[in-house]
Design a protein around this motif. Sequence first.
Motif, PDB file in Angstrom:
ATOM      1  N   LEU A  38       0.816  -1.213   0.000  1.00 46.67           N
ATOM      2  CA  LEU A  38       0.000   0.000   0.000  1.00 46.67           C
ATOM      3  C   LEU A  38       0.852   1.266   0.000  1.00 46.67           C
ATOM      4  CD1 LEU A  38      -2.599  -1.139   2.677  1.00 46.67           C
ATOM      5  CD2 LEU A  38      -2.875  -1.149   0.182  1.00 46.67           C
ATOM      6  N   PRO A  39       0.310   2.360  -0.567  1.00 46.06           N
ATOM      7  CA  PRO A  39       1.032   3.633  -0.554  1.00 46.06           C
ATOM      8  C   PRO A  39       1.451   4.016   0.864  1.00 46.06           C
ATOM      9  CG  PRO A  39      -0.941   3.801  -1.907  1.00 46.06           C
ATOM     10  CD  PRO A  39      -1.009   2.473  -1.197  1.00 46.06           C
ATOM     11  N   GLY A  40       2.636   4.555   0.990  1.00 42.39           N
ATOM     12  CA  GLY A  40       3.166   4.947   2.281  1.00 42.39           C
ATOM     13  C   GLY A  40       3.859   3.787   2.963  1.00 42.39           C
ATOM     14  N   ARG A  42       4.603   0.905   1.646  1.00 44.40           N
ATOM     15  CA  ARG A  42       5.600   0.286   0.773  1.00 44.40           C
ATOM     16  C   ARG A  42       6.922   1.050   0.779  1.00 44.40           C
ATOM     17  NH1 ARG A  42       1.817   0.853  -3.942  1.00 44.40           N
ATOM     18  NH2 ARG A  42       1.758   3.067  -4.343  1.00 44.40           N
ATOM     19  N   ASP A  43       6.887   2.311   1.207  1.00 43.28           N
ATOM     20  CA  ASP A  43       8.121   3.101   1.312  1.00 43.28           C
ATOM     21  C   ASP A  43       8.917   2.743   2.558  1.00 43.28           C
ATOM     22  OD1 ASP A  43       7.392   4.474  -1.012  1.00 43.28           O
ATOM     23  OD2 ASP A  43       6.304   6.003   0.125  1.00 43.28           O
ATOM     24  N   HIS A  44       8.331   1.984   3.458  1.00 47.23           N
ATOM     25  CA  HIS A  44       8.974   1.588   4.720  1.00 47.23           C
ATOM     26  C   HIS A  44       8.735   0.093   4.961  1.00 47.23           C
ATOM     27  CE1 HIS A  44       9.499   5.844   5.682  1.00 47.23           C
ATOM     28  NE2 HIS A  44       8.288   5.993   5.183  1.00 47.23           N
ATOM     29  N   PRO A  45       9.222  -0.779   4.083  1.00 50.23           N
ATOM     30  CA  PRO A  45       8.899  -2.208   4.190  1.00 50.23           C
ATOM     31  C   PRO A  45       9.414  -2.880   5.454  1.00 50.23           C
ATOM     32  CG  PRO A  45      10.649  -1.858   2.605  1.00 50.23           C
ATOM     33  CD  PRO A  45      10.132  -0.500   2.984  1.00 50.23           C
TER      34      PRO A  45
END
Length: 72
Positions: A38-40, A42-45
Amino acid sequence: MEDGEPLFWDDSEDSFTFLGLYSSQQRAEQRIEQARTLPGFRDHPNGFHVHEYTVGQTHWAEGFLVGEQTDG
């Protein structure tokens, strides 16, 4: 683990997003895998954490502190 609470923690803003309560570690991990797309998120897996709690038990019974506390 009977119940887990997956959390997303963003150290840059010192905040978290509660994803839900799950009845097992496996279910919590499945939800994390979904959230990683999901957006957001996915930037911090690697920003997910699972915290274990027992259902039917009191937590935070004495309150909590916000910011710095001073005596007097």
